[in-house]
Each structure stands twice: as structure tokens, then as C-alpha cells.
Design a protein around this motif. Structure first.
Motif, PDB file in Angstrom:
ATOM      1  N   LEU A   1      -5.106  13.601  -1.475  1.00  0.00           N
ATOM      2  CA  LEU A   1      -4.219  12.443  -1.570  1.00  0.00           C
ATOM      3  C   LEU A   1      -4.255  11.629  -0.280  1.00  0.00           C
ATOM      4  CD1 LEU A   1      -1.996  10.826  -3.000  1.00  0.00           C
ATOM      5  CD2 LEU A   1      -0.326  12.435  -2.050  1.00  0.00           C
ATOM      6  N   ALA A   2      -4.170  12.292   0.864  1.00  0.00           N
ATOM      7  CA  ALA A   2      -4.193  11.586   2.152  1.00  0.00           C
ATOM      8  C   ALA A   2      -5.497  10.825   2.337  1.00  0.00           C
ATOM      9  CB  ALA A   2      -3.990  12.580   3.294  1.00  0.00           C
ATOM     10  N   ALA A   3      -6.618  11.450   1.953  1.00  0.00           N
ATOM     11  CA  ALA A   3      -7.924  10.808   2.123  1.00  0.00           C
ATOM     12  C   ALA A   3      -8.060   9.583   1.224  1.00  0.00           C
ATOM     13  CB  ALA A   3      -9.037  11.816   1.824  1.00  0.00           C
ATOM     14  N   VAL A   4      -7.629   9.697  -0.030  1.00  0.00           N
ATOM     15  CA  VAL A   4      -7.763   8.577  -0.972  1.00  0.00           C
ATOM     16  C   VAL A   4      -6.890   7.405  -0.545  1.00  0.00           C
ATOM     17  CG1 VAL A   4      -7.338   7.836  -3.352  1.00  0.00           C
ATOM     18  CG2 VAL A   4      -8.444  10.024  -2.910  1.00  0.00           C
ATOM     19  N   VAL A   5      -5.647   7.685  -0.142  1.00  0.00           N
ATOM     20  CA  VAL A   5      -4.753   6.601   0.288  1.00  0.00           C
ATOM     21  C   VAL A   5      -5.304   5.912   1.532  1.00  0.00           C
ATOM     22  CG1 VAL A   5      -2.476   6.082   1.225  1.00  0.00           C
ATOM     23  CG2 VAL A   5      -2.687   7.584  -0.747  1.00  0.00           C
ATOM     24  N   THR A   6      -5.757   6.692   2.506  1.00  0.00           N
ATOM     25  CA  THR A   6      -6.316   6.108   3.728  1.00  0.00           C
ATOM     26  C   THR A   6      -7.559   5.279   3.419  1.00  0.00           C
ATOM     27  OG1 THR A   6      -5.499   8.012   4.993  1.00  0.00           O
ATOM     28  CG2 THR A   6      -7.155   6.619   6.050  1.00  0.00           C
ATOM     29  N   ALA A   7      -8.411   5.791   2.530  1.00  0.00           N
ATOM     30  CA  ALA A   7      -9.614   5.046   2.146  1.00  0.00           C
ATOM     31  C   ALA A   7      -9.260   3.736   1.451  1.00  0.00           C
ATOM     32  CB  ALA A   7     -10.493   5.908   1.240  1.00  0.00           C
ATOM     33  N   LEU A   8      -8.234   3.756   0.592  1.00  0.00           N
ATOM     34  CA  LEU A   8      -7.819   2.529  -0.090  1.00  0.00           C
ATOM     35  C   LEU A   8      -7.276   1.504   0.902  1.00  0.00           C
ATOM     36  CD1 LEU A   8      -6.078   3.607  -3.425  1.00  0.00           C
ATOM     37  CD2 LEU A   8      -8.146   2.246  -3.152  1.00  0.00           C
ATOM     38  N   ILE A   9      -6.523   1.956   1.897  1.00  0.00           N
ATOM     39  CA  ILE A   9      -6.001   1.032   2.904  1.00  0.00           C
ATOM     40  C   ILE A   9      -7.155   0.374   3.669  1.00  0.00           C
ATOM     41  CG2 ILE A   9      -4.689   0.861   5.050  1.00  0.00           C
ATOM     42  CD1 ILE A   9      -2.841   3.044   3.977  1.00  0.00           C
ATOM     43  N   GLY A  10      -8.146   1.176   4.079  1.00  0.00           N
ATOM     44  CA  GLY A  10      -9.310   0.619   4.769  1.00  0.00           C
ATOM     45  C   GLY A  10     -10.117  -0.312   3.876  1.00  0.00           C
ATOM     46  N   PHE A  11     -10.304   0.093   2.621  1.00  0.00           N
ATOM     47  CA  PHE A  11     -11.027  -0.740   1.666  1.00  0.00           C
ATOM     48  C   PHE A  11     -10.280  -2.044   1.426  1.00  0.00           C
ATOM     49  CE2 PHE A  11     -11.931  -1.733  -2.920  1.00  0.00           C
ATOM     50  CZ  PHE A  11     -13.254  -2.148  -2.725  1.00  0.00           C
ATOM     51  N   GLY A  12      -8.955  -1.982   1.426  1.00  0.00           N
ATOM     52  CA  GLY A  12      -8.151  -3.177   1.240  1.00  0.00           C
ATOM     53  C   GLY A  12      -8.371  -4.193   2.348  1.00  0.00           C
TER      54      GLY A  12
ATOM     55  N   GLY B   1       3.988 -11.381 -10.556  1.00  0.00           N
ATOM     56  CA  GLY B   1       3.814 -11.321  -9.108  1.00  0.00           C
ATOM     57  C   GLY B   1       3.848  -9.924  -8.548  1.00  0.00           C
ATOM     58  N   LEU B   2       3.061  -9.009  -9.105  1.00  0.00           N
ATOM     59  CA  LEU B   2       3.021  -7.633  -8.616  1.00  0.00           C
ATOM     60  C   LEU B   2       1.736  -7.394  -7.845  1.00  0.00           C
ATOM     61  CD1 LEU B   2       4.357  -5.641 -11.718  1.00  0.00           C
ATOM     62  CD2 LEU B   2       5.612  -6.288  -9.651  1.00  0.00           C
ATOM     63  N   THR B   3       1.861  -6.801  -6.684  1.00  0.00           N
ATOM     64  CA  THR B   3       0.706  -6.545  -5.838  1.00  0.00           C
ATOM     65  C   THR B   3      -0.053  -5.314  -6.310  1.00  0.00           C
ATOM     66  OG1 THR B   3       2.040  -5.229  -4.320  1.00  0.00           O
ATOM     67  CG2 THR B   3       1.829  -7.581  -3.844  1.00  0.00           C
ATOM     68  N   LEU B   4      -1.294  -5.206  -5.852  1.00  0.00           N
ATOM     69  CA  LEU B   4      -2.097  -4.010  -6.105  1.00  0.00           C
ATOM     70  C   LEU B   4      -1.882  -3.065  -4.932  1.00  0.00           C
ATOM     71  CD1 LEU B   4      -4.161  -2.704  -8.023  1.00  0.00           C
ATOM     72  CD2 LEU B   4      -5.970  -3.773  -6.674  1.00  0.00           C
ATOM     73  N   PRO B   5      -1.300  -1.880  -5.164  1.00  0.00           N
ATOM     74  CA  PRO B   5      -0.951  -0.978  -4.059  1.00  0.00           C
ATOM     75  C   PRO B   5      -2.109  -0.708  -3.115  1.00  0.00           C
ATOM     76  CG  PRO B   5      -0.024  -0.170  -6.111  1.00  0.00           C
ATOM     77  CD  PRO B   5      -0.919  -1.324  -6.476  1.00  0.00           C
ATOM     78  N   PHE B   6      -1.865  -0.882  -1.821  1.00  0.00           N
ATOM     79  CA  PHE B   6      -2.775  -0.588  -0.724  1.00  0.00           C
ATOM     80  C   PHE B   6      -3.919  -1.605  -0.575  1.00  0.00           C
ATOM     81  CE2 PHE B   6      -1.317   3.617  -2.341  1.00  0.00           C
ATOM     82  CZ  PHE B   6      -0.462   3.920  -1.306  1.00  0.00           C
ATOM     83  N   LEU B   7      -4.109  -2.510  -1.534  1.00  0.00           N
ATOM     84  CA  LEU B   7      -5.215  -3.459  -1.448  1.00  0.00           C
ATOM     85  C   LEU B   7      -4.759  -4.892  -1.206  1.00  0.00           C
ATOM     86  CD1 LEU B   7      -7.156  -1.183  -2.412  1.00  0.00           C
ATOM     87  CD2 LEU B   7      -8.300  -2.929  -3.780  1.00  0.00           C
ATOM     88  N   SER B   8      -3.733  -5.340  -1.903  1.00  0.00           N
ATOM     89  CA  SER B   8      -3.310  -6.729  -1.792  1.00  0.00           C
ATOM     90  C   SER B   8      -2.839  -7.059  -0.379  1.00  0.00           C
ATOM     91  CB  SER B   8      -2.189  -7.029  -2.785  1.00  0.00           C
ATOM     92  OG  SER B   8      -2.655  -6.965  -4.122  1.00  0.00           O
ATOM     93  N   TYR B   9      -3.058  -8.313   0.012  1.00  0.00           N
ATOM     94  CA  TYR B   9      -2.596  -8.761   1.320  1.00  0.00           C
ATOM     95  C   TYR B   9      -1.073  -8.797   1.355  1.00  0.00           C
ATOM     96  CZ  TYR B   9      -1.554 -11.917   5.189  1.00  0.00           C
ATOM     97  OH  TYR B   9      -1.041 -12.469   6.328  1.00  0.00           O
ATOM     98  N   GLY B  10      -0.507  -8.379   2.477  1.00  0.00           N
ATOM     99  CA  GLY B  10       0.938  -8.438   2.646  1.00  0.00           C
ATOM    100  C   GLY B  10       1.479  -7.219   3.344  1.00  0.00           C
TER     101      GLY B  10
END
Length: 440
Positions: free
Chosen positions: A54-65, A374-383
Motif C-alpha cells: 500500500l505504501a509503495a503504490v500510494v507513493t508511486a501514484l503521488i510521484g506519477f501525479g 468536480g471530483l479530483t482523481l486521488p493522488f494525481l489531480s493538481y491541488g
């Protein structure tokens, strides 16, 4: 705690989780008896390792975002701010802060969050009231942000996590009283109803629906009576349909969505260009930074960033993105089932539901399966608001996931007992006990 039929494997666990296992199981040298013996000695280990996947996937999504925000915003940033990296710099700062927030939150025992339940709920409500009162920052036709210097906070994003924390706290205290309409059902509906009304007043229809979905999901998981949930779901669905039909801009947007070909130059312009973006990507995409729809798709780096993923990385990229969210949700459910207490279980279920619903809705809107929200994409959308709140939520999940230690029977009263890895989850033990005919 009951899991309302579908989650009935755990059943109604006794409040004292440290009572010894049944006598008939103690005689058996292994199998279910050994598993039950281990389960009854489990306790939380706040210093143990978190769920690494879980930690790896979330961190990877944040970087990919960060990468995708740059790819989707470079043209707009150049035109508006004369700096192609304008949004990249800000998102990179948000990403670093988010990873730090996630790590810090994961180090805090989730039970300590109980004291923050009402302060967070009151603060979120006050921020929503401030937005409705016109004190917020206006963008488009909505007051959805509170300006704190250079930072714009979106209270609705915080409200989603706040309602999960409050529901987990409230439901974990009520036990069997959750089946009562006046004690277990109505108070929760009234509180979330207030937050929904404040969201609708901004207006923010999407966040209001997410709050309601989170509430009904956790009520179902906690064991609230299904007829109550079904009846109010139908009533509120009718109310939602009325809000769309008798609201000029919502109904116009709905009509444009069902007839995109004839409205692609006005109200359906954004979803039409988004669909074009997905279609032009093909199987493997055009390559990072080579997408052309950023020239036509407004605000591509925010709610429609998945369309740029589809164009630049193709169908394979979207499948990979969906798989990442599926991993997050599935690990969240697993953490909920293995949590050491009801409070942690409810929080984990709520956070997993929050991630799943927002990701699914955002992708469906970007693909024009649903009308624009107006819903963001978790960990990817700007903001910053969305990213920080989601990172804190992921940190709470990681905190709940910390491995548990098992105290050997002969050392159960001694400090420093050695941990035994791979302690069985509560759900596995209860299910196995039921198969063997054991009693609780």
C-alpha cells in the motif's frame, strides 16, 4: 461488531478481545486451535512495519501525479503565467509535503485520533459555513475554497475524511444500538445531512453525493438495518433527481451530456475533448509529453488528468492506473478486516471506500460515462487540498495496518515478549472457527 450479512465472517466479536479461547480448542495441538490461541494474544504494535505494498503504490501514484500534472499543464502554464513549470513546481511541493504527512500520520497510533474527532468535524463545518457565507474564494460559479494566504483550502475535501473519522468513532461506541433507528441511524444521517446541505449550497453536488455514500456504506458495514438504508437511499435518490431537474445549470449539463454530438461546442465541450483524448491514445499511447489534447482540453491537469494519461500512455496506462486504485482499495479492505479494534476497522473501510468512489467517479466522468462533476482523481489531480487530505488518509490506513505482535502463552504477562510473524487476521480465525463448529 457485525458486518451486515455480506461481512458476516467476523460476526459479533466480544468486547473483551483478550478473553481466552474456548476450552475445547485448547486441547488440539495445531490447526484452528493454534490459530485461535494466537488470535486471542494479539495486540497492536505501533512500531511495527506498515503495509509495504500500500505504501509503495500510494507513493508511486503521488510521484506519477507530479509527472502527469507537468505533462498536462505545461501549455496552459506557459500561456497564462509565462512559465511552463508553474504548476509543476507547486505540485512537487505538495507531493513532498504529502509524503511527509503520510509518513508522520502512519507513525501515530490511530486510536489517538479519537480526541480529534469533534474538533475536526466542528472546524470542517465552520469552513463550509464560511464558504456558503461568501467568505470563500470563488472559482467559476462556486465558492469552494478558503484562502489562507497563498494557499487555497477546499473544505469539502477535508469534510470527506472528517465524516469518516466521526462515523468510525460514533459507530464503534454504539455496538448493538446501531440497529436502533433513533440511536444508530438517524443521528448519523442528520450530521451528514447538514454537511451535504452546505456542500450543495456552494454548490458542490459531487462531494455531497460522496458524503452520503460514505455514510451509508459505513452504516451497512456496522450492522445498521438494511430496510432503513434502502428506504432512505430511494428517498434521497429522488431528491437528487429533483435537484438536477429543477436546477437550470445542472439540467442543462445533463441534457448536453446525453447529446454530446450536438453540444460539443458549448456545454459538452470538456467531456467531448476528454473522450477524444482517450480515443487518440490507442493501445500504448503517444508517449509522455506528446499528447495534443492539452491544447484543447480545459483544466486538463485537474479533474481530467486521467484523459491525458489515456492519450499519452494509452489503454495499457489506464488499465495500470485502475489496477493501482484496485490495489489501494483491496489493501484497505484487508486492513479493515484485520484491524485490532472496531474503530480501526470502520476507519479503514471508510478510507478505502473514499478512495474507490472518488477514483471510479472521476474516471467515469472523464470517459463521459457520468455527467461532469468536480471530483479530483486521488493522488494525481493538481491541488494541494486533495493531495494532502488523501495522503493523511493513506497514512491512517498505514497506521492501522502496522503488524501485530503475539505474546506466547507462558510469557503473556511479561514485557518484551518476542513477536511472532504472520499473526492470523480476526476474519480468518472467526471463519475457520465457524467451519469447525466452534463457538465464541
Amino acid at each position: 461488531m457485525s458486518w451486515s450479512g455480506a461481512f458476516g465472517a467476523r460476526g459479533d466479536a466480544p468486547k473483551n478481545r483478550h478473553v481466552g479461547p474456548p476450552d475445547q480448542d485448547k486441547a488440539a495441538p495445531g490447526g484452528i486451535a493454534a490459530a485461535a490461541e494466537a488470535f486471542w494474544k494479539v495486540r497492536s504494535s505501533p512500531s511495527g512495519p506498515v503495509d509495504a505494498l500500500l505504501a509503495a503504490v500510494v507513493t508511486a501514484l503521488i510521484g506519477f501525479g507530479v509527472v502527469m500534472v507537468y505533462s498536462a499543464s505545461a501549455v496552459e502554464a506557459t500561456v497564462r503565467y509565462k512559465d511552463a513549470q508553474f504548476f509543476l513546481k507547486r505540485q512537487a511541493v505538495y507531493a513532498v509535503l504529502s509524503v511527509a504527512a503520510m509518513w508522520i500520520t502512519s507513525r501515530i497510533d490511530h486510536r489517538r485520533l479519537k480526541v480529534l474527532t469533534y474538533p475536526v468535524l466542528i472546524t470542517v463545518t465552520a469552513m463550509l459555513v464560511a464558504c456558503v457565507a461568501g467568505l470563500g474564494h470563488k472559482a467559476g460559479n462556486a465558492y469552494r475554497w478558503i484562502s489562507l494566504g497563498p494557499v487555497h483550502v477546499q473544505p469539502a475535501e477535508v469534510a470527506k475524511l472528517g465524516i469518516v473519522l466521526w462515523l468510525a468513532y460514533s459507530l464503534s461506541k454504539k455496538a448493538e444500538r446501531i440497529k436502533s433507528f433513533s440511536v444508530g441511524f438517524l443521528p448519523h444521517l442528520l450530521v451528514v445531512g447538514l454537511l451535504m446541505l452546505l456542500c450543495l449550497k456552494q454548490p458542490d453536488f459531487g462531494s455531497a453525493v460522496v458524503l452520503l455514500f460514505l455514510t451509508f456504506t459505513l452504516l451497512f458495514v456496522a450492522g445498521a438495518r438494511v430496510p432503513y438504508i434502502a428506504a432512505f437511499s430511494m428517498l434521497l435518490a429522488l431528491a437528487g433527481a429533483a435537484l438536477v431537474r429543477f436546477s437550470g445549470y445542472r439540467y442543462a449539463r445533463y441534457l448536453a451530456w446525453i447529446d454530446m454530438d450536438n453540444n460539443r461546442a458549448d456545454l459538452a465541450y470538456q467531456p467531448f475533448q476528454s473522450v477524444m483524448s482517450f480515443g487518440s491514445g490507442g493501445l500504448f499511447g503517444l508517449g509522455l509529453g506528446r499528447g495534443l489534447q492539452v491544447l484543447y482540453l480545459p483544466e486538463a491537469h485537474t479533474d481530467f488528468v486521467s484523459a491525458i494519461v489515456g492519450e499519452e500512455l494509452g489503454f495499457v496506462g489506464i488499465v495500470g492506473l485502475c489496477a493501482a486504485y484496485l490495489v489501494i482499495v483491496s489493501r484497505g479492505v484487508k486492513i479493515a478486516l484485520e484491524a485490532a479494534d472496531d474503530y480501526g476497522s470502520f476507519m479503514a473501510f471508510g478510507i478505502a471506500t473514499l478512495f474507490g468512489v472518488q477514483a471510479m467517479t472521476n474516471l467515469a466522468v472523464a470517459m463521459a460515462i457520468l455527467p461532469t462533476k468536480g471530483l479530483t482523481l486521488p493522488f494525481l489531480s493538481y491541488g494541494g487540498s486533495s493531495l494532502l487530505v488523501n495522503a493523511v488518509a493513506a497514512g491512517i490506513l498505514l497506521s492501522i495496518s502496522r503488524s501485530r505482535t503475539v505474546v506466547a502463552p507462558e510469557k503473556s504477562g511479561e514485557a518484551g515478549a518476542a513477536p511472532i510473524p504472520h499473526a492470523p487476521s480476526a476474519s480468518a480465525v472467526v471463519a475457520a472457527s465457524a467451519e469447525e463448529g466452534g463457538t465464541w
